[in-house]
Structure formats: structure tokens, C-alpha cells
Design a protein around this motif. Structure first.
Motif, PDB file in Angstrom:
ATOM      1  N   HIS A 202      74.382 -19.090 -11.408  1.00  0.00           N
ATOM      2  CA  HIS A 202      73.420 -19.152 -11.843  1.00  0.00           C
ATOM      3  C   HIS A 202      73.837 -21.218 -11.832  1.00  0.00           C
ATOM      4  CE1 HIS A 202      75.146 -20.758 -16.354  1.00  0.00           C
ATOM      5  NE2 HIS A 202      75.507 -18.777 -15.937  1.00  0.00           N
ATOM      6  N   LYS A 203      72.772 -22.025 -12.050  1.00  0.00           N
ATOM      7  CA  LYS A 203      73.579 -23.352 -12.120  1.00  0.00           C
ATOM      8  C   LYS A 203      74.081 -23.889 -13.264  1.00  0.00           C
ATOM      9  CE  LYS A 203      69.241 -24.191  -8.800  1.00  0.00           C
ATOM     10  NZ  LYS A 203      67.593 -25.055  -8.579  1.00  0.00           N
ATOM     11  N   CYS A 204      74.516 -25.048 -12.869  1.00  0.00           N
ATOM     12  CA  CYS A 204      75.247 -25.073 -13.708  1.00  0.00           C
ATOM     13  C   CYS A 204      74.715 -26.711 -14.437  1.00  0.00           C
ATOM     14  CB  CYS A 204      76.721 -25.949 -13.329  1.00  0.00           C
ATOM     15  SG  CYS A 204      77.521 -26.311 -13.975  1.00  0.00           S
ATOM     16  N   PRO A 205      74.565 -26.808 -15.372  1.00  0.00           N
ATOM     17  CA  PRO A 205      73.687 -28.074 -16.056  1.00  0.00           C
ATOM     18  C   PRO A 205      74.643 -29.480 -16.091  1.00  0.00           C
ATOM     19  CG  PRO A 205      74.150 -26.581 -17.931  1.00  0.00           C
ATOM     20  CD  PRO A 205      74.986 -25.998 -16.143  1.00  0.00           C
ATOM     21  N   ARG A 206      75.722 -29.036 -16.133  1.00  0.00           N
ATOM     22  CA  ARG A 206      76.900 -30.423 -16.668  1.00  0.00           C
ATOM     23  C   ARG A 206      77.687 -30.917 -15.719  1.00  0.00           C
ATOM     24  NH1 ARG A 206      80.620 -28.522 -20.414  1.00  0.00           N
ATOM     25  NH2 ARG A 206      80.997 -30.156 -21.377  1.00  0.00           N
ATOM     26  N   LYS A 207      77.498 -30.513 -14.309  1.00  0.00           N
ATOM     27  CA  LYS A 207      78.578 -30.884 -13.361  1.00  0.00           C
ATOM     28  C   LYS A 207      80.222 -30.483 -12.959  1.00  0.00           C
ATOM     29  CE  LYS A 207      75.808 -34.951 -11.549  1.00  0.00           C
ATOM     30  NZ  LYS A 207      75.779 -36.251 -11.537  1.00  0.00           N
ATOM     31  N   CYS A 208      79.648 -29.632 -13.965  1.00  0.00           N
ATOM     32  CA  CYS A 208      81.379 -29.382 -13.961  1.00  0.00           C
ATOM     33  C   CYS A 208      81.387 -27.713 -12.750  1.00  0.00           C
ATOM     34  CB  CYS A 208      81.178 -27.758 -15.113  1.00  0.00           C
ATOM     35  SG  CYS A 208      82.983 -26.910 -15.464  1.00  0.00           S
ATOM     36  N   LYS A 209      80.730 -26.729 -12.230  1.00  0.00           N
ATOM     37  CA  LYS A 209      80.644 -26.085 -11.025  1.00  0.00           C
ATOM     38  C   LYS A 209      80.371 -27.181 -10.345  1.00  0.00           C
ATOM     39  CE  LYS A 209      77.801 -23.571  -9.916  1.00  0.00           C
ATOM     40  NZ  LYS A 209      77.105 -22.288  -9.413  1.00  0.00           N
ATOM     41  N   MET A 210      80.887 -26.957  -9.361  1.00  0.00           N
ATOM     42  CA  MET A 210      81.328 -27.869  -7.946  1.00  0.00           C
ATOM     43  C   MET A 210      80.717 -27.292  -6.469  1.00  0.00           C
ATOM     44  SD  MET A 210      82.067 -31.046  -8.670  1.00  0.00           S
ATOM     45  CE  MET A 210      80.998 -30.881 -10.036  1.00  0.00           C
ATOM     46  N   ASP A 211      79.397 -27.552  -5.882  1.00  0.00           N
ATOM     47  CA  ASP A 211      78.799 -27.205  -5.234  1.00  0.00           C
ATOM     48  C   ASP A 211      78.074 -28.260  -3.731  1.00  0.00           C
ATOM     49  OD1 ASP A 211      76.689 -27.943  -6.423  1.00  0.00           O
ATOM     50  OD2 ASP A 211      76.365 -26.168  -7.839  1.00  0.00           O
ATOM     51  N   GLY A 212      77.532 -27.246  -3.470  1.00  0.00           N
ATOM     52  CA  GLY A 212      77.093 -28.859  -2.304  1.00  0.00           C
ATOM     53  C   GLY A 212      75.761 -29.246  -3.253  1.00  0.00           C
ATOM     54  N   ARG A 213      75.138 -29.471  -3.760  1.00  0.00           N
ATOM     55  CA  ARG A 213      74.371 -30.367  -4.813  1.00  0.00           C
ATOM     56  C   ARG A 213      75.962 -31.107  -5.748  1.00  0.00           C
ATOM     57  NH1 ARG A 213      70.703 -29.290  -9.984  1.00  0.00           N
ATOM     58  NH2 ARG A 213      72.910 -28.417 -11.189  1.00  0.00           N
ATOM     59  N   SER A 214      76.605 -30.965  -6.487  1.00  0.00           N
ATOM     60  CA  SER A 214      76.520 -32.025  -7.504  1.00  0.00           C
ATOM     61  C   SER A 214      78.317 -32.338  -6.663  1.00  0.00           C
ATOM     62  CB  SER A 214      77.816 -30.578  -8.487  1.00  0.00           C
ATOM     63  OG  SER A 214      78.211 -29.562  -8.235  1.00  0.00           O
ATOM     64  N   ALA A 215      78.678 -31.910  -5.512  1.00  0.00           N
ATOM     65  CA  ALA A 215      79.561 -32.469  -4.649  1.00  0.00           C
ATOM     66  C   ALA A 215      79.515 -32.836  -3.627  1.00  0.00           C
ATOM     67  CB  ALA A 215      81.001 -31.394  -4.566  1.00  0.00           C
ATOM     68  N   GLY A 216      78.963 -32.393  -3.029  1.00  0.00           N
ATOM     69  CA  GLY A 216      78.082 -33.461  -1.651  1.00  0.00           C
ATOM     70  C   GLY A 216      76.835 -34.524  -1.868  1.00  0.00           C
ATOM     71  N   LEU A 217      75.246 -33.394  -2.364  1.00  0.00           N
ATOM     72  CA  LEU A 217      74.624 -34.273  -1.802  1.00  0.00           C
ATOM     73  C   LEU A 217      74.165 -35.504  -2.944  1.00  0.00           C
ATOM     74  CD1 LEU A 217      71.657 -35.231  -0.063  1.00  0.00           C
ATOM     75  CD2 LEU A 217      70.409 -33.848  -1.723  1.00  0.00           C
ATOM     76  N   GLU A 218      74.565 -35.143  -4.053  1.00  0.00           N
ATOM     77  CA  GLU A 218      74.768 -36.442  -5.386  1.00  0.00           C
ATOM     78  C   GLU A 218      75.810 -37.947  -5.049  1.00  0.00           C
ATOM     79  OE1 GLU A 218      74.774 -34.319  -8.595  1.00  0.00           O
ATOM     80  OE2 GLU A 218      72.738 -33.516  -8.772  1.00  0.00           O
ATOM     81  N   PRO A 219      77.448 -37.242  -4.395  1.00  0.00           N
ATOM     82  CA  PRO A 219      77.033 -38.459  -4.311  1.00  0.00           C
ATOM     83  C   PRO A 219      77.577 -38.773  -3.119  1.00  0.00           C
ATOM     84  CG  PRO A 219      78.983 -36.076  -5.015  1.00  0.00           C
ATOM     85  CD  PRO A 219      77.706 -35.849  -4.820  1.00  0.00           C
ATOM     86  N   ALA A 220      76.451 -38.447  -2.412  1.00  0.00           N
ATOM     87  CA  ALA A 220      76.511 -39.179  -0.958  1.00  0.00           C
ATOM     88  C   ALA A 220      75.071 -39.626  -1.570  1.00  0.00           C
ATOM     89  CB  ALA A 220      75.623 -38.031  -0.185  1.00  0.00           C
TER      90      ALA A 220
END
Length: 524
Positions: A202-220
Motif C-alpha cells: 500500500h502507499k506510504c503516507p510518511r515518505k519512508c518507503k522510497m518509490d517512483g513518487r517519493s524518490a523520483g517525481l517529488e524531488p524532481a
């Protein structure tokens, strides 16, 4: 940003898709100072959402706003037609926002022809050493934690310390080592923040699990150089004899054209080839398809799920993804795959969900009213299995041209493919199953399925890269052979599926593609 605003700018790069590949490519490009537009079919979502990827929800609108692919897959497997909701994301992070917890490196023989283990295709056009710096960068950006595989011949990765595990799991690892096995702590993309929820499935609400959203697009996006255009469907790639000239997109029912110097296709191994095949106005065979390999070579992994009971003096507590092993990664030169704890409790709910998925993909799937009957064997299994731990073996798949993605004649939004289980894969599966039982001979084990189970969350290989333009779609830099400004940054580029989860290799290659494009733009 609105499409009206986006079409007034000429972007350095447009990235199609915001999953693991698209997100990581966008981050690398934006951090190099390039202007990047990311076009995503689904929504951005909300920072605090935590829902699972629900395969039982059927309403297309409800699915899309939750980040699920809105339409069921139309599949023909071994000449049997099936229609079911596959574990495919549709939104920022893509499928990786729900999964992608395990990110393991492949082995050298996965990419190269070695003396001990010949490669079935002669090797990838880019070898292990060339990928190594990108594996390292991806592991750092994704905060991979774990321990070194004791069977690996490669230098240890610079991984973060793994999270604490229970006394029972520690005892399990100790006992496995005493039995001559080589367990190590699974490589997980978690920052292990205090109070980590271990968001598996499931999705992570805390930016703890790193994925294409938290480690990719959001930093971009945080760089100020990247912009997201969400809920936007790319319906056609426009091109001439040499290059892509623009994208036709539909947003809120209105059609627009977007332009850039370079384009990165990262819509997934089922979506990317479908878009190329749909773009047939200039060439009836589709965009970038002079080789006729677009969509071909579709691969998955075969899952071998099994229950493992503790020895009498042990207890397995909790459901964590603690352990990986590569003791039977190869057997007598035959390509097999890794084994890892699945992170599931042996509970009624989990068993019922598993059996329901198998039902939906069986010949009885056309009778949904009988689906609830799977609860009966689920109750029995939960009682019998009790305190067992669930593991999965990931068996490598290989590319065959007849296994391919198609465009659904009635609805182009429907992922469609045909796939036949080759005899050699079924033969390797029998060896794999026997070896699992042999490897854990000191434990009570139970293989959970009789029929081969394709891992529909691991599609790959449908836009393979290679040296020969007649047998591949992409060159060594993942640029299409046919068009000078179109690149691919998802699992489509795989020539073989390897024996590990695909996410780390997708991320590493996306960073590599980002560097290739940046170098071209900055040397013009």
C-alpha cells in the motif's frame, strides 16, 4: 500546470509516465537543470493516502482517482482468454507507489555471458560494470537497506543498516545458516523512520518507503525545473522519418499537442509498446517499429509461493520482508531465481485474497457469484498453516516473440497481451520446485500452488534494447533505433527478466538514460 500552459512552452524533455522509471528519469534530468514536463495518465494523489491496490474494485472512475489502472487486462494465456484487474498503478509513482519494497541487484550472469553460466541471448548490450555506478546511485537515492549476499562475487553495496527484526526471525536466520544456507537481510527501499509502518502493498503516507513518487517525481518537482501534468492521456506519438515531432494528449476531453526536444517513454511494459503501436498514422506497423519487435518478447516472472514452518523450538512472529536467499539462483547452469520472505501473515484474509485472485484468473472467473466460495478453503488453509512464514521464489522468464502486447480493437485503454508458457520454462519450474523442497529439507514446507502463477506485477521486455536494429527496438542507450529523440526508461527495455525484482534495474537505467540525454543537450 494546465495543458494550455504546457503547450506554449518548448520543453527540453517530456517524460511520459511517472512510475519508477519516469520518476527517476525526471529527477535526474531536472537536477541537471533541464526543463522537464511529466505527463501522467493518473492523479498526483495525496501525501497522506495509504490505500492498497484493490484488484476487486471495478468502477473505472473510482479506480483512476485512487491511482489504479482503470480498465481490466484482456489476456490470452495458453490460448485461454481472461479478463481481470492486474496489479498496475495509474498515477504518480505508478505501480511502485503500492509495491517496490524489494529492490535487489541482479547478478553478473543476468547481464553478461559468463564461463559458468552462458547467457541465453549472448548478454545485454550494456554489461554489469557499466551498470554498477547506476546501481549504486539508485541504491543511495532510494535509501536501500539490507546486508550483503554472502554468495555474491561482487563488491558489497553501500547499503543502510536493516531494520530490527523479531527474535524469532533472528533465530530463523541463525538456523538457516547452521543448515548450510546463506540468508541475508533483504534489500528494502525504506528509510526506516521511527515508527515505520512497513508499507508493503500500500502507499506510504510518511515518505519512508522510497518509490517512483517519493524518490523520483517529488524531488524532481522540488527543483523547480520539472512540472507535472496529471490526469492527461497521451493518445499518439507524432513523428516523421527521423524524430518525434510532438505528442497528442487529451485532458478533460480536450485534445492538445505538446512539444519537446527529447521524449522519454515510461508508461510501463504493457503501456509503452501499446502507445507505439497505436501511433500508426505514419507507419501502419506503429512508431519505432521497423524491426517488428515492438510489443514482442513479453516476460513476467513465475511465482512459487510456499509456506515454511519453524522448527519445534522456534517461533516466527509478525510479517516482515526480512530474508532473501540465492542458494538456488542457478541449478546446474539453469537459470532459476531468488527466494525471499513475502511479508505476509498466514491469515484468513491474506489467503482468501490470494485464492480470489487465482479464481479470477481461472476458467471460473466468468462466474463472479461463486467467488465467495474461495473463503471455505481459505478458512481451512489458515487453520492448517497456522504459524508458517510465507516465502516466494522468483523464477526467471525468457523472451519469445510470440508473447506480446497487442492493441485492444474495442478499447485502446485496455491492456491486452497474449502469452504462452514455453516448455523450457515449465521444465525449469519443476526443477525449481524440487530444489525449494530440497533446500529447506530440515523444515516443513508446503508449495502453495499447483498451476504456474505468472507475476503480473513484473511485466518486462516489450521494447528490448540490443545491438541489432533488426531484432531490437532500442540501442544500447535505450534510444529507439528508428527515431533520434525518443528514449525508453521503464522495464520494457529488458532483454531478459533476470532472477530478481525489476525495480532497482529500472531505476538505475532511468538515471543512465537521464545522463545520456543531458550529455546530448549540453554538447549541442
Amino acid at each position: 500546470m494546465t495543458p494550455q500552459d504546457a503547450r506554449t512552452r518548448h520543453w527540453d524533455v517530456i517524460v511520459i509516465g511517472a512510475g519508477m522509471g519516469g520518476g527517476m528519469a525526471a529527477r535526474r534530468l531536472a537536477e541537471q537543470g533541464l526543463s522537464v514536463l511529466v505527463v501522467e495518465k493518473g492523479p498526483r494523489g495525496y501525501a497522506q493516502e495509504q490505500q492498497e491496490l484493490d484488484e476487486t474494485m471495478s468502477d473505472p472512475h473510482a479506480r483512476r482517482i485512487r491511482g489504479y489502472w482503470p480498465k481490466p487486462v484482456q489476456a490470452t494465456v495458453n490460448q485461454r482468454q481472461m479478463r481481470f484487474f492486474a496489479p498496475i498503478g495509474c498515477g504518480v509513482g505508478g505501480t511502485s507507489a503500492f509495491y517496490a519494497g524489494t529492490l535487489e541487484r541482479p547478478e553478473r550472469h543476468d547481464l553478461e555471458d559468463t564461463a559458468e553460466i552462458p547467457h541465453p541471448t549472448g548478454g545485454w548490450p550494456v554489461g554489469y560494470d557499466a551498470f554498477t555506478p547506476y546501481f549504486e546511485q539508485a541504491e543511495a537515492l532510494l535509501h536501500i537497506s539490507g546486508t550483503h549476499d554472502p554468495l555474491s562475487r561482487e563488491a558489497p553495496s553501500d547499503l543502510g543498516p536493516p531494520p530490527e527484526i523479531s527474535a524469532g526471525e533472528t533465530a530463523m536466520i541463525t538456523e538457516m545458516r547452521a543448515d548450510g544456507l546463506h540468508p541475508y537481510r533483504q534489500h528494502l527501499a525504506f528509510r526506516n523512520l521511527p515508527g515505520c509502518l512497513v508499507c508493503l502493498g500500500h502507499k506510504c503516507p510518511r515518505k519512508c518507503k522510497m518509490d517512483g513518487r517519493s524518490a523520483g517525481l517529488e524531488p524532481a518537482l522540488e527543483t523547480g525545473n520539472a512540472v507535472l501534468l496529471e490526469n492527461c492521456d497521451v493518445t499518439e506519438i507524432n513523428y516523421d522519418t527521423r524524430s518525434v515531432t510532438g505528442l497528442t494528449v487529451v485532458h478533460a476531453g480536450v485534445t492538445h499537442t505538446l512539444n519537446a526536444g527529447y521524449y522519454v517513454l515510461a508508461a510501463g511494459a504493457l503501456g509503452s509498446p501499446r502507445l507505439l503501436l497505436m501511433s500508426d498514422r505514419t507507419n501502419p506497423k506503429g512508431c519505432a517499429n521497423s524491426s517488428d519487435w515492438v510489443g514482442r518478447g513479453l516476460m513476467f516472472h513465475l511465482n512459487e509461493v510456499f509456506a515454511l514452518w519453524p522448527k519445534r523450538h522456534q517461533r516466527f512472529e509478525g510479517a516482515t520482508k526480512a530474508v532473501s536467499l540465492r542458494n538456488i539462483y542457478t541449478v546446474d547452469g539453469a537459470r532459476m531465481g531468488m527466494i525471499q520472505s513475502l511479508g505476509l501473515e498466514v491469515s484468513f484474509n491474506n489467503i482468501a485474497a490470494y485464492l480470489a485472485r487465482l479464481y479470477d484468473r481461472s476458467v471460473l472467473g466468468r462466474i463472479p457469484k461463486l467467488r465467495y466460495l474461495t473463503n471455505i478453503p481459505a478458512l481451512v488453509a489458515a487453520k492448517v498453516l497456522g504459524k508458517a512464514k510465507v516465502f516466494v521464489g522468483i523464477l526467471e522468464d525468457l523472451p519469445y516473440p510470440e508473447n506480446r502486447v497487442l492493441v485492444d480493437a474495442d478499447d485502446k485503454e485496455v491492456p491486452s497481451f497474449v502469452y504462452s508458457l514455453p516448455a523450457e520454462l515449465l521444465h525449469r519450474r519443476q526443477i525449481f520446485r524440487r530444489q525449494i523442497k530440497k533446500t529447506f529439507k530440515g523444515y516443513r514446507t508446503m508449495l502453495m500452488g499447483q498451476r504456474p502463477e505468472l507475476n503480473y506485477g513484473h511485466p518486462c521486455g516489450t521494447l528490448r534494447f540490443g545491438r541489432d536494429p533488426e531484432t531490437s527496438v532500442l540501442d544500447a542507450n535505450c534510444k529507439t533505433h528508428d527515431l533520434d529523440n525518443l528514449y525508453v526508461a521503464d522495464s520494457s527495455f529488458f532483454p531478459t527478466s533476470m532472477g530478481v525484482n525489476p525495480s532497482l534495474t529500472i531505476a538505475a537505467n532511468a538515471l543512465r538514460v537521464g545522463d545520456v540525454i543531458t550529455s546530448r543537450l549540453k554538447t549541442r
